[in-house]
Design an enzyme around this catalytic site. Structure first.
Site, PDB file in Angstrom:
ATOM      1  N   LYS A  71       0.832  -1.202   0.000  1.00  0.00           N
ATOM      2  CA  LYS A  71       0.000   0.000   0.000  1.00  0.00           C
ATOM      3  C   LYS A  71       0.876   1.265   0.000  1.00  0.00           C
ATOM      4  O   LYS A  71       0.641   2.209  -0.770  1.00  0.00           O
ATOM      5  CB  LYS A  71      -0.916  -0.006   1.211  1.00  0.00           C
ATOM      6  CG  LYS A  71      -1.498   1.336   1.614  1.00  0.00           C
ATOM      7  CD  LYS A  71      -2.438   1.899   0.554  1.00  0.00           C
ATOM      8  CE  LYS A  71      -3.005   3.240   1.008  1.00  0.00           C
ATOM      9  NZ  LYS A  71      -3.922   3.818   0.023  1.00  0.00           N
ATOM     10  N   CYS A  76      -2.545  10.612   1.410  1.00  0.00           N
ATOM     11  CA  CYS A  76      -1.761   9.464   0.948  1.00  0.00           C
ATOM     12  C   CYS A  76      -0.377   9.850   0.428  1.00  0.00           C
ATOM     13  O   CYS A  76       0.634   9.564   1.056  1.00  0.00           O
ATOM     14  CB  CYS A  76      -2.541   8.711  -0.125  1.00  0.00           C
ATOM     15  SG  CYS A  76      -4.067   7.954   0.476  1.00  0.00           S
TER      16      CYS A  76
END
Length: 470
Positions: free
Chosen positions: A250, A304
């Site tokens: 991720k 992110c």
């Protein structure tokens, strides 16, 4: 009031398609064998699912499960959020989310509350900001609080899923000991997984369904439980692995993009130095079948890309010089843009700037870690110019709602967000400007139906040659 505390005890079978997966592949991912795996998974039964954290990921995830017949309890600490959601108002600008929430509430499959309840599945989707330490490492405060809050409600056969983005090995080193502190063995009594979200704002609902999903269990049986769970609505591949690998995968997905954008931003600076259009260079280079340079911009924002690479650096600081340098380049871009703005204003003798866009990403209302906000705040603090911010998607007190007022007597239109509304700017709006000059840092302005000068990240070296329309 919530009147269905025991409903979850009466399970009904649904007509979900059977999911087949390669057991050998699952064993290989984990590096261990377990001959007890079935050749195929059973149909998913109705579950009671508690989702903790009802933000950009938690709420869409909750309603997706609810609209597949599961009973979902959404938990959040914000009372106003709870009230709004129970009135079927999402409060998040995201295509199709409002409709999905209305459906879930109407069917009685979703309710929001501040209290944890007994359940079959607990999904943690709370924020993981950076710490204020040197490495900007992962702050697990909210995750650990959420996990601690469910401990009194954990029972045998429960599944706990961490969707929040965390540093590598967090699930095993931080979450597992907490769960086993109440006498439940992970992999035997309770299933524990890291199943990271990997969706794009503006496409969250679509991508929750159709993107491939990483299912990272602490043990093979945990992975199997995760696959059974997410097959409820996921139509993409459910890819089995272990928790630590899922965590790093991720982070690397976002780090790849951060590094690529840093390359594009560095190319902008090279292009300016050499007086070559960097945007044209990117366009030409990307005609190569194995080249895909991303687009440059005023910086990288969001929870992110601007955050996740630091989590890797913090766990392996001496093995990540490239990641650190990419972060440094992207973090430098707001200052670089400010420098160019000062040069432009000095060139035209201007004193008013209108900023178009405060969100970190186009067609979003999300200002988290937004370089546009950094630039706006810096200009305000400098107090060298009159600064007006216009963003049709961001609701903040200081944002001008009227585009005509925002542009009245302005000397520079500074575009910092690629909202679709900025693709075409009508002449009636431009007519209000004193100097008809646009500095488009996102390459979004495609058409202006009047004479106007446009500077972008490719042609900044031509500033002195630009004719300023008044």
């Amino acid at each position: 009031m919530y009147q269905c505390e025991n409903w979850y005890r009466f399970y009904l079978r649904l007509d979900f398609p059977l999911l087949f997966f390669n057991i050998q592949a699952l064993e290989n991912y984990h590096g261990q064998k377990n001959s007890s795996y079935p050749a195929k998974l059973k149909k998913v039964r109705k579950l009671k699912i508690v989702v903790i954290g009802l933000g950009y990921i938690g709420l869409p995830t909750a309603v997706m499960f609810a609209n597949k017949g599961h009973q979902v309890v959404g938990v959040d600490v914000n009372q106003s959020v709870i009230k709004r959601l129970n009135n079927a108002k999402s409060g998040i600008e995201e295509p199709f989310l409002q409709e999905e929430l209305e459906k879930a509430v109407k069917q009685g499959n979703f309710i929001a509350t501040t209290e944890i309840e007994l359940a079959d599945v607990f999904i943690i989707t709370v924020p993981t900001p950076s710490k204020k330490d040197f490495w900007k490492s992962c702050d697990l405060t909210y995750v650990l609080q959420a996990v601690t809050s469910i401990l009194p409600y954990l029972r045998a056969n429960n599944t706990v899923v961490i969707e929040s983005t965390v540093a590598p090995k967090t699930t095993e080193s931080e979450i597992l000991p907490l769960i086993e502190s109440v006498g439940l063995q992970v992999g035997k009594d309770v299933h524990l997984l890291h199943c990271p979200e990997r969706v794009l704002p503006g496409r969250i609902i679509h991508e929750l369904v159709y993107n491939d999903r990483i299912i990272g269990g602490v043990t093979p049986s945990c992975t199997e439980a995760g696959i059974k769970l997410y097959q409820a609505f996921a139509k993409g591949r459910l890819i089995p692995t272990n928790a630590a690998t899922a965590e790093l995968a991720k982070l690397m997905e976002n780090t790849f993009r951060d590094v690529n954008i840093a390359l594009a931003n560095e190319l902008v600076k090279v292009g300016e130095t050499l007086e070559i259009d960097a945007l044209k260079v990117i366009e030409l280079a990307n005609h190569h079948p194995r080249v895909n340079i991303h687009q440059p911009g005023p910086g990288v924002g969001g929870h992110c890309l601007a955050v996740d690479p630091n989590f890797i650096v913090a766990t392996a600081p001496f093995a990540t010089p490239l990641i650190k340098e990419a972060r440094s380049i992207n973090e430098s871009m707001p200052v670089y843009i400010l420098t160019k703005v000062e040069e432009i204003m000095a060139h035209i003798g201007g004193n008013k700037i209108t900023i178009f866009g405060l969100a970190y990403k186009g067609n979003s209302d999300d200002t988290r870690e937004s370089p546009a906000m950094t630039i706006y705040q810096s200009l305000e603090k400098q107090a060298l110019y009159e600064v007006v911010a216009y963003d049709p998607r961001v609701s903040l007190d200081f944002v001008e709602k009227d585009i005509n007022k925002a542009l009245t007597n302005t000397d520079l239109l500074l575009v910092l967000t690629d909202h679709s509304e900025f693709r075409k700017i009508a002449s009636k709006h431009i007519a209000n400007m004193r100097n008809k000059l646009i500095f488009d840092t996102k390459g979004i302005v495609q058409h202006v139906d009047t004479e106007v000068s446009i500077i972008n990240l490719g042609n900044m070296h031509t500033l002195k040659e630009v004719s300023i329309m008044t």
